[in-house]
Structures are given as C-alpha cells and as structure tokens.
Design a protein around this motif. Structure first.
Motif, PDB file in Angstrom:
ATOM      1  N   SER A  36     -65.770 -71.115  36.810  1.00 44.00           N
ATOM      2  CA  SER A  36     -65.142 -72.163  35.995  1.00 44.00           C
ATOM      3  C   SER A  36     -64.022 -72.846  36.774  1.00 44.00           C
ATOM      4  CB  SER A  36     -64.615 -71.582  34.682  1.00 44.00           C
ATOM      5  OG  SER A  36     -63.580 -70.643  34.904  1.00 44.00           O
ATOM      6  N   ALA A  37     -63.295 -72.077  37.590  1.00 41.36           N
ATOM      7  CA  ALA A  37     -62.255 -72.672  38.445  1.00 41.36           C
ATOM      8  C   ALA A  37     -62.891 -73.579  39.493  1.00 41.36           C
ATOM      9  CB  ALA A  37     -61.437 -71.570  39.116  1.00 41.36           C
ATOM     10  N   PHE A  38     -63.999 -73.128  40.095  1.00 43.66           N
ATOM     11  CA  PHE A  38     -64.681 -73.952  41.098  1.00 43.66           C
ATOM     12  C   PHE A  38     -65.179 -75.256  40.490  1.00 43.66           C
ATOM     13  CE2 PHE A  38     -68.904 -75.309  42.517  1.00 43.66           C
ATOM     14  CZ  PHE A  38     -68.567 -75.829  43.757  1.00 43.66           C
ATOM     15  N   LEU A  43     -66.021 -80.892  40.049  1.00 43.32           N
ATOM     16  CA  LEU A  43     -66.341 -82.039  39.197  1.00 43.32           C
ATOM     17  C   LEU A  43     -65.238 -83.097  39.218  1.00 43.32           C
ATOM     18  CD1 LEU A  43     -67.882 -80.127  36.149  1.00 43.32           C
ATOM     19  CD2 LEU A  43     -69.106 -81.453  37.887  1.00 43.32           C
ATOM     20  N   ALA A  44     -64.007 -82.675  39.490  1.00 42.71           N
ATOM     21  CA  ALA A  44     -62.903 -83.639  39.547  1.00 42.71           C
ATOM     22  C   ALA A  44     -62.854 -84.375  40.881  1.00 42.71           C
ATOM     23  CB  ALA A  44     -61.577 -82.926  39.294  1.00 42.71           C
ATOM     24  N   PHE A  78     -53.012 -72.634  48.331  1.00 40.46           N
ATOM     25  CA  PHE A  78     -52.157 -72.116  47.265  1.00 40.46           C
ATOM     26  C   PHE A  78     -52.788 -72.335  45.892  1.00 40.46           C
ATOM     27  CE2 PHE A  78     -48.214 -72.258  50.046  1.00 40.46           C
ATOM     28  CZ  PHE A  78     -47.989 -70.890  49.963  1.00 40.46           C
ATOM     29  N   PHE A  79     -53.350 -73.535  45.681  1.00 41.28           N
ATOM     30  CA  PHE A  79     -53.903 -73.822  44.361  1.00 41.28           C
ATOM     31  C   PHE A  79     -55.176 -73.027  44.109  1.00 41.28           C
ATOM     32  CE2 PHE A  79     -55.439 -76.985  41.045  1.00 41.28           C
ATOM     33  CZ  PHE A  79     -54.550 -76.516  40.108  1.00 41.28           C
ATOM     34  N   ALA A  80     -55.996 -72.835  45.138  1.00 39.80           N
ATOM     35  CA  ALA A  80     -57.196 -72.010  44.978  1.00 39.80           C
ATOM     36  C   ALA A  80     -56.811 -70.579  44.618  1.00 39.80           C
ATOM     37  CB  ALA A  80     -58.028 -72.033  46.260  1.00 39.80           C
ATOM     38  N   ILE A 190     -60.240 -79.198  48.910  1.00 40.69           N
ATOM     39  CA  ILE A 190     -59.999 -77.978  49.685  1.00 40.69           C
ATOM     40  C   ILE A 190     -60.057 -76.754  48.774  1.00 40.69           C
ATOM     41  CG2 ILE A 190     -58.269 -76.724  51.031  1.00 40.69           C
ATOM     42  CD1 ILE A 190     -57.314 -79.559  51.980  1.00 40.69           C
ATOM     43  N   SER A 191     -59.475 -76.865  47.594  1.00 43.79           N
ATOM     44  CA  SER A 191     -59.524 -75.751  46.636  1.00 43.79           C
ATOM     45  C   SER A 191     -60.962 -75.421  46.261  1.00 43.79           C
ATOM     46  CB  SER A 191     -58.721 -76.094  45.379  1.00 43.79           C
ATOM     47  OG  SER A 191     -57.345 -76.222  45.661  1.00 43.79           O
TER      48      SER A 191
END
Length: 290
Positions: A36-38, A43-44, A78-80, A190-191
């Motif tokens: 769900s994070a991926f 998608l964004a 960091f965000f990943a 990148i995330s």
C-alpha cells in the motif's frame, strides 16, 4: 527566522489533515502494508512528473535546480523508511496511535536544530510544543494497550518518527533550490523504487484482487501524497521547520476522528481534552514563532 505566512500555515494544516486519512485508507486496502505504501508512491509519481514538466520552464527562469542530486535521494530514502515502518505499525496498532507516534518528530527536529544549528527557541514556542505533545499523548493514552502486538506496533510508530524527522529536515533544505513540483516528483519516485522490492517480499497480496481494490490505493496517492505531502512541501518553504513539525500534530487528531467514524475506535473525554490541548499547543507555537 522567516516571516509568518498565513497562506503557508493554512496549507500546512490542510496538508496535515489530508495525511491524517492515510492510515484509514491503508486499512481499507486489500494489499500488504508495504505494498500500500508502494502504490501510494507509484500512482502519485506520474501526476507529479506531469506537474514538474509543466513548470520546468518557470523553474529554469527562477534559477531552480531540476536534476537529481544527493539530497533528493536522501529525501526519498528517509520517506521510504518512514512509510515502510509506519504502514507496518498500522498493521499492529490503532490508526490514532500509529499516526501520533509517527508525528513525535518535533522532539527529534528540536534536538537536531539545537545541537547542529545551535537554534534557540523562545519560551513561548517551547511551552506551545510541550502543550501540543502533551495533548497528543492524552489523545491516545486511554486506548493504549499492554499487549505485545500493540506494543510492537506502537514501537514501530515511534521509530518511524526518526525517519519522518529526517525527511522533514531534508525537504526543508531541498526547498531552497527545488520547486515543490520537481522536489515531490523526484522524492516520490525514489521512495517508490526503494519500496518496490520490500513490497514484493512482504507476505500478503501485492495487487488488489479486483478493480474496486484500487480505490483506496488511488485515494492514498491523491489525498495523502499529492493533497498532503505535496502541500506540506510547499508550506515548508515559507515556515520555520520547528513550527511546521509541531503544526503537523493535527494529523493524529484527524486520524482519531476518522477512525472513530469509520472503524469505531472510540474517543473518550480524556481524548477530547487531548485534542483541545493539541490545537491550543499549535496556536501557541504559531503565535510565538512569528
């Protein structure tokens, strides 16, 4: 210190409230937590790149950077890390707990600014931060559990705050040389690249089982990532990092109210009082950062 921008502060609160729904949308998805994070990132990304290319000429005219740099890679890393750990936390604890604990970033940011940049904070700001943090703790305190599962989820939520603090500080630095569109396009992409192998290795489905299963994932991308993080990245260019991090504590309040409405995660009198204190703390921090 930058002069206070009411528009940026309003955008920050709107973005924070949008991200407050991220935990709800993740719970409604039919894929594993990391997937769900991926999908939120993947998608964004196309929409953010379309925006970045549309503003490329104005970025160049303003002398802003467009190429990939080390600091952009760091923002994505960091965000990943934040998303991966936080989405796992949501799997084991309540939406309100995970959202609150991931937003304990003011503590880490204040410590970083104090020791690295020798930043001095006014007494009014420190009082406001303490009131906001105290209200946020009170908001979820009565629902805290001693079960090993929830304690693990709470621990993951708190650990994600370290990565979220790093992300906020890097984003703040990036805004000096990158536009919001270019910064978010690179960082989000990148995330997504980092999260993809983790999502594939995580037990549970990677793809939703049907067309309806894409709805919460699309909502994560549009509401939480574009409507939330992108708006926050804009606000960070116009507000002190210390004020911005405290104001983002609006997220657990939003998450708690949404979780009550959708999942029946109850809010008692102490939690209502905590929400009121949280808002008062945000106001005090805002007033004493101008």
């Amino acid at each position: 210190m930058k002069s206070f921008s009411p528009v940026a502060f309003g955008a920050l609160l709107v973005g924070g409230m949008a991200i407050g729904f991220a935990g709800i949308l993740m719970r409604l998805s039919d894929v594993n937590p990391i997937a769900s994070a991926f999908w939120r990132m993947a998608l964004a990304s196309p929409l953010l790149w379309a925006w970045a290319f549309a503003t490329a000429r104005s970025d160049a005219a303003a002398g802003l950077s467009t190429d990939l740099s080390r600091i952009l890679v760091l923002s994505g890393v960091f965000f990943a890390g934040d998303l991966a750990i936080w989405h796992l936390a949501l799997h084991y604890t309540t939406v309100a707990n995970a959202t609150l604990l991931s937003n304990m970033t003011p503590l880490f940011i204040a410590i970083w600014l104090f020791f690295v940049y020798k930043t001095r904070f006014s007494n009014g700001f420190l009082i406001g931060m303490a009131v906001a943090l105290g209200g946020a703790v009170l908001l979820i305190g009565p629902s805290a559990s001693t079960s090993s599962t929830q304690l693990m989820g709470d621990g993951l939520g708190f650990f994600s705050a370290v990565f979220y603090a790093g992300y906020q500080l890097v984003i703040k630095d990036c805004r000096e040389s990158y536009s919001t569109a270019r910064l978010m396009a690179w960082s989000t992409t990148i995330s997504a690249v980092i999260l993809l192998p983790l999502a594939l290795l995580m037990p549970g489905p990677f793809l939703p089982p049907n067309a309806e299963g894409w709805i919460p994932l699309l909502a994560l991308a549009l509401v939480a990532q574009i409507g939330g993080q992108t708006v926050i990245a804009y606000a960070f260019a116009h507000l002190p990092a210390s004020l911005a991090s405290v104001s983002l504590l609006i997220q657990p309040l939003t998450a708690a109210l949404a979780a009550l409405a959708i999942f029946g995660e109850r809010i008692g009198p102490w939690q209502i009082a905590g929400g009121a204190l949280l808002l008062c703390g945000i106001y005090l921090s805002k007033r004493n950062s101008t």
